[in-house]
Design a protein around this motif. Structure first.
Motif, PDB file in Angstrom:
ATOM      1  N   PHE A  99       0.872  -1.174   0.000  1.00 35.30           N
ATOM      2  CA  PHE A  99       0.000   0.000   0.000  1.00 35.30           C
ATOM      3  C   PHE A  99       0.905   1.219   0.000  1.00 35.30           C
ATOM      4  CE2 PHE A  99      -3.816  -1.977   2.545  1.00 35.30           C
ATOM      5  CZ  PHE A  99      -3.991  -2.919   1.540  1.00 35.30           C
ATOM      6  N   ILE A 100       0.807   2.042  -1.036  1.00 35.35           N
ATOM      7  CA  ILE A 100       1.603   3.264  -1.035  1.00 35.35           C
ATOM      8  C   ILE A 100       0.673   4.467  -1.157  1.00 35.35           C
ATOM      9  CG2 ILE A 100       3.633   2.170  -2.064  1.00 35.35           C
ATOM     10  CD1 ILE A 100       2.837   3.543  -4.722  1.00 35.35           C
ATOM     11  N   GLY A 101       1.245   5.641  -0.916  1.00 34.51           N
ATOM     12  CA  GLY A 101       0.461   6.863  -1.030  1.00 34.51           C
ATOM     13  C   GLY A 101       0.967   7.908  -0.059  1.00 34.51           C
ATOM     14  N   PRO A 102       0.529   9.148  -0.253  1.00 34.60           N
ATOM     15  CA  PRO A 102       0.992  10.227   0.623  1.00 34.60           C
ATOM     16  C   PRO A 102       0.418  10.098   2.034  1.00 34.60           C
ATOM     17  CG  PRO A 102      -0.722  11.024  -0.847  1.00 34.60           C
ATOM     18  CD  PRO A 102      -0.400   9.632  -1.285  1.00 34.60           C
ATOM     19  N   SER A 103       0.956  10.890   2.960  1.00 37.07           N
ATOM     20  CA  SER A 103       0.480  10.854   4.346  1.00 37.07           C
ATOM     21  C   SER A 103      -1.015  11.166   4.402  1.00 37.07           C
ATOM     22  CB  SER A 103       1.220  11.895   5.178  1.00 37.07           C
ATOM     23  OG  SER A 103       2.579  11.592   5.217  1.00 37.07           O
ATOM     24  N   GLY A 104      -1.706  10.464   5.284  1.00 36.19           N
ATOM     25  CA  GLY A 104      -3.115  10.754   5.501  1.00 36.19           C
ATOM     26  C   GLY A 104      -4.033  10.152   4.450  1.00 36.19           C
ATOM     27  N   CYS A 105      -3.486   9.250   3.605  1.00 35.08           N
ATOM     28  CA  CYS A 105      -4.315   8.705   2.529  1.00 35.08           C
ATOM     29  C   CYS A 105      -5.073   7.466   2.989  1.00 35.08           C
ATOM     30  CB  CYS A 105      -3.459   8.363   1.321  1.00 35.08           C
ATOM     31  SG  CYS A 105      -2.339   6.992   1.644  1.00 35.08           S
ATOM     32  N   GLY A 106      -4.877   7.045   4.232  1.00 33.57           N
ATOM     33  CA  GLY A 106      -5.687   5.945   4.758  1.00 33.57           C
ATOM     34  C   GLY A 106      -5.105   4.574   4.540  1.00 33.57           C
ATOM     35  N   LYS A 107      -3.847   4.485   4.085  1.00 35.81           N
ATOM     36  CA  LYS A 107      -3.302   3.154   3.819  1.00 35.81           C
ATOM     37  C   LYS A 107      -3.142   2.345   5.102  1.00 35.81           C
ATOM     38  CE  LYS A 107       1.334   5.209   3.156  1.00 35.81           C
ATOM     39  NZ  LYS A 107       1.026   6.516   3.755  1.00 35.81           N
ATOM     40  N   ASN A 132     -12.339  17.278   1.041  1.00 32.46           N
ATOM     41  CA  ASN A 132     -13.765  17.559   0.901  1.00 32.46           C
ATOM     42  C   ASN A 132     -13.972  19.065   0.984  1.00 32.46           C
ATOM     43  OD1 ASN A 132     -13.934  14.749   1.120  1.00 32.46           O
ATOM     44  ND2 ASN A 132     -13.987  14.938   3.357  1.00 32.46           N
ATOM     45  N   PRO A 133     -14.431  19.684  -0.078  1.00 33.09           N
ATOM     46  CA  PRO A 133     -14.451  21.151  -0.131  1.00 33.09           C
ATOM     47  C   PRO A 133     -15.334  21.776   0.948  1.00 33.09           C
ATOM     48  CG  PRO A 133     -15.636  20.177  -1.993  1.00 33.09           C
ATOM     49  CD  PRO A 133     -14.991  19.065  -1.275  1.00 33.09           C
ATOM     50  N   ASP A 134     -16.443  21.112   1.323  1.00 37.65           N
ATOM     51  CA  ASP A 134     -17.357  21.752   2.277  1.00 37.65           C
ATOM     52  C   ASP A 134     -16.843  21.721   3.714  1.00 37.65           C
ATOM     53  OD1 ASP A 134     -17.664  19.090   1.575  1.00 37.65           O
ATOM     54  OD2 ASP A 134     -19.568  18.932   2.657  1.00 37.65           O
ATOM     55  N   SER A 135     -16.146  20.663   4.113  1.00 32.80           N
ATOM     56  CA  SER A 135     -15.755  20.559   5.518  1.00 32.80           C
ATOM     57  C   SER A 135     -14.251  20.677   5.729  1.00 32.80           C
ATOM     58  CB  SER A 135     -16.227  19.215   6.078  1.00 32.80           C
ATOM     59  OG  SER A 135     -15.652  18.169   5.322  1.00 32.80           O
ATOM     60  N   ASP A 136     -13.481  20.781   4.652  1.00 37.19           N
ATOM     61  CA  ASP A 136     -12.031  20.866   4.747  1.00 37.19           C
ATOM     62  C   ASP A 136     -11.419  19.638   5.425  1.00 37.19           C
ATOM     63  OD1 ASP A 136      -9.750  22.256   3.978  1.00 37.19           O
ATOM     64  OD2 ASP A 136      -9.418  22.955   6.037  1.00 37.19           O
ATOM     65  N   THR A 137     -12.122  18.511   5.382  1.00 36.95           N
ATOM     66  CA  THR A 137     -11.532  17.282   5.903  1.00 36.95           C
ATOM     67  C   THR A 137     -10.945  16.498   4.732  1.00 36.95           C
ATOM     68  OG1 THR A 137     -13.676  16.213   5.690  1.00 36.95           O
ATOM     69  CG2 THR A 137     -13.087  17.078   7.864  1.00 36.95           C
ATOM     70  N   ARG A 138     -10.129  15.523   5.051  1.00 35.68           N
ATOM     71  CA  ARG A 138      -9.453  14.764   4.014  1.00 35.68           C
ATOM     72  C   ARG A 138      -9.840  13.296   4.109  1.00 35.68           C
ATOM     73  NH1 ARG A 138      -4.659  17.795   2.803  1.00 35.68           N
ATOM     74  NH2 ARG A 138      -3.229  16.055   2.838  1.00 35.68           N
ATOM     75  N   THR A 139     -10.192  12.732   2.992  1.00 39.43           N
ATOM     76  CA  THR A 139     -10.600  11.339   2.957  1.00 39.43           C
ATOM     77  C   THR A 139      -9.681  10.579   2.010  1.00 39.43           C
ATOM     78  OG1 THR A 139     -12.885  11.898   3.403  1.00 39.43           O
ATOM     79  CG2 THR A 139     -12.490   9.787   2.342  1.00 39.43           C
ATOM     80  N   GLY A 140      -9.273   9.392   2.468  1.00 42.86           N
ATOM     81  CA  GLY A 140      -8.401   8.583   1.629  1.00 42.86           C
ATOM     82  C   GLY A 140      -9.207   7.789   0.612  1.00 42.86           C
ATOM     83  N   VAL A 141      -8.657   7.667  -0.590  1.00 39.41           N
ATOM     84  CA  VAL A 141      -9.316   6.854  -1.620  1.00 39.41           C
ATOM     85  C   VAL A 141      -8.280   5.941  -2.271  1.00 39.41           C
ATOM     86  CG1 VAL A 141     -11.197   8.401  -2.211  1.00 39.41           C
ATOM     87  CG2 VAL A 141      -8.965   8.727  -3.270  1.00 39.41           C
TER      88      VAL A 141
END
Lengths: 314, 292
Positions: B63-71, B255-264
């Motif tokens: 599993f790779i990806g930037p920090s906070g991506c949920g891996k 997420n533009p409305d809440s400024d939270t970040r979700t991993g995909v």
């Protein structure tokens, strides 16, 4: 706008030696704080000096045969059977620890490992309230509730104070102390170890028993030692509920009334410094005080040793 | 499962993976984990959205990806370590050998006995080297006696597999905390495989280690992958490229409305394809170092 860099003259730069007033103020603040720190040290030494000077008179002048193997502790009549006090103190401490260790440790394990944050937020302050109950209130409680309801059911006499009743009272007083120090020790165990254990397929209770408690062992040992020295030093509960006034016949049974070291001192010295008795009655207080001081000092040093070991782990 | 097979068959001719897989004794397509529409929430916050992927037996999946991506979050769903976080909640279908991992009546403890884990920071117990490795066998009742005999063999075997036997054999009774970081991490691997799990989850196992220790761990992974399916989370793309058979690339959506970040999960494929010919432009810009 351009700023050209101009070399500064000596007058513009000024002296680098700083304002003398500010330096002086700094020095004064340091002195005041040092004084505050040294005050408690000085008071401690004065107490030890006062203790030693009178205890020394006792040790110099006493007929040592009156301090061992006599019928009991009758200081006003010149009979200073120290074992009477030592045995009573020993029993109170044992009973207190038997009561406080499982309850205190259980509370600590629950708070540190099991309680949800909401529950913990409510329980912890309540436990701290228990720590704040004046010991005189607990003395009453021990005499008027523990004696008739608990001691009576354990085969003792409920109508009066006893070493057992006093010991249970002291135990209740000691629970928050054990719980609080033990909880701190368990909280200091890194979560990484809990995760490692859970990741191996350990159940929660296995993790607590085989990883958290062993990792926190030096803190738990320190909690026990501090609790022992607290139980030995507790005065009001044993004085009120111990079942003896200012003299006691030697007994090895916790069902009897007797005097602990602290209770013996309190009962002689209550209300006036004019302790009346034969010869060395007054000085005997200081001798007992010195004994107690040495025992608790040794225990506290032992506890410090264990606490220092905590920091060396993980 | 048929889906997967056909998908891979259609891909294999130009990647060369097919020949490599065909050499192995295993039949391609044995699925250990199948995730469909997995979402993970921390309270009301959605940390990971709609993950679909299948992890195969006897492979190393990265599993790779930037920090906070949920891996890491997804990894910790696989052995229900997220259960330890009170506010964490997993939605969607997560199957382990076809069994629903989050069904009622599934005991997370039983799950973790089959799916071992190695953590980012080496976390040996403050016990002896021997007791660290023996911990799992003892608590899971693998051995009848708590000392000697079978247990000695299990401990030696696990330490050998984790390539640390030679360094540890003369000091089995001394504290694990006296070892170097790299040794501690190999000890943690030995501890995890001592109970003979089916899967090994590794959460950035080399991030606290120097390059030599990292090389040790990577060699070790290659040696043990025939026995354990391995899932590794890594920040290090070169590591993923070096060790893994398949790679899942995760990214972050703001997420533009809440400024939270979700991993995909952006893309999941054979590793060589992810690094040489990714389908998604986001994957390409990540693996070529343009972001992350």
């Amino acid at each position: 706008m351009t700023v050209t860099h101009m070399p500064h003259s000596d007058a513009e730069l000024g002296s680098l030696s700083g304002s003398p007033r500010r330096l002086r103020r700094e020095a004064i603040i340091k002195q005041v704080l040092f004084g505050a720190a040294i005050f408690s040290v000085v008071v401690s030494f004065l107490i030890v000096y006062a203790l030693l000077s009178e205890a020394w008179i006792f040790m110099r002048d006493i007929d040592w045969s009156t301090t061992w193997g006599q019928i009991g502790w009758f200081p006003r009549r010149g009979i200073y059977d120290v074992p009477t006090l030592l045995v009573a103190t020993f029993w109170v401490t044992i009973v207190a620890m038997v009561v406080a260790t499982p309850l205190g440790l259980g509370a600590a394990v629950y708070l540190a490992e099991y309680a949800r944050p909401g529950v913990r937020k409510i329980l912890k302050p309540i436990l701290e309230i228990l720590a704040g109950i004046p010991s005189v209130v607990l003395g009453f409680f021990a005499l008027l509730w523990i004696a008739p309801n608990v001691v009576a059911n354990l085969g003792g006499e409920g109508g009066r104070g006893s070493i057992l009743a006093a010991g249970i009272g002291v135990g209740i007083l000691t629970i928050p102390l054990i719980a609080s120090i033990s909880e701190d020790a368990m909280k200091a165990v890194p979560d990484a170890l809990r995760e490692a254990s859970a990741g191996m397929g350990a159940r929660k209770v296995t993790t607590v028993l085989r990883v958290v408690l062993p990792a926190a062992i030096s803190g738990l040992a320190a909690a026990m030692i501090v609790a022992v020295s607290r139980a030995m030093g507790e005065t009001m509960v044993v004085f009120m509920a111990g079942g003896a006034a200012d003299a006691a016949i030697f007994t090895s049974s916790p069902y009897d009334g007797s005097l602990t070291m602290t209770a013996a001192m309190a009962s002689l010295a209550s209300g006036t410094d004019n302790v009346v008795g034969e010869g060395l009655t007054f000085q005997s207080l200081f001798f007992v005080g010195l004994l107690l001081f040495l025992i608790t000092l040794a225990l506290n040093m032992l506890a410090n040793f264990f606490v220092r070991r905590i920091r060396e782990q993980y | 499962m048929e889906n997967v097979v056909s998908e891979q068959q259609s891909k294999s001719p130009d990647t060369g993976t097919d020949t490599r897989r065909a050499e192995g004794p295993k039949v391609e397509g044995d699925v250990v984990f199948a995730l469909s529409n997995v979402n993970v929430f921390y309270g009301a916050f959605r940390a990971v959205r709609d993950v679909n992927l299948q992890i195969h037996e006897q492979e190393i999946t990265a599993f790779i990806g930037p920090s906070g991506c949920g891996k890491t979050t997804v990894l910790r769903c696989l052995n229900r370590m997220n259960d330890l976080i009170a506010i964490a909640r997993v939605e969607g279908d997560l199957r382990y050998h076809g069994m629903d991992l989050y069904a009622n009546g599934v005991d997370a403890v039983e799950v973790r006995r089959r799916i071992g884990m190695v953590f980012q920071k080496p976390n040996p117990f403050p016990k002896s080297i021997y007791d660290n490795v023996a911990y799992g066998p003892r608590i899971t009742g693998m051995v009848k006696k708590k000392k000697g005999g079978d247990l000695d063999d299990i401990v030696e075997n696990a330490l050998r597999k984790a390539a640390i036997w030679d360094e540890a054999k003369d000091r089995l009774d001394s504290s694990a905390l006296g070892m170097s970081g790299g040794q501690q991490q190999r000890l943690c691997i030995a501890r995890a495989i001592a109970t003979n799990p089916d899967v090994l989850l590794m959460d950035e196992p080399c991030s606290a280690l120097d390059p030599i220790a990292t090389a040790h761990i990577e060699d070790l992974m290659q040696q043990i992958k025939s026995e354990y399916s391995i899932v590794i989370v890594t920040h290090n793309m070169q590591q993923a490229a070096r060790v893994s058979d398949r790679t899942a690339f995760f990214s972050v959506e703001v997420n533009p409305d809440s400024d939270t970040r979700t991993g995909v999960l952006v893309e999941y494929d054979h590793t060589d394809r992810i690094f040489s010919n990714p389908a998604d432009p986001r994957t390409e810009s990540y693996v070529t170092g343009r972001f992350g």
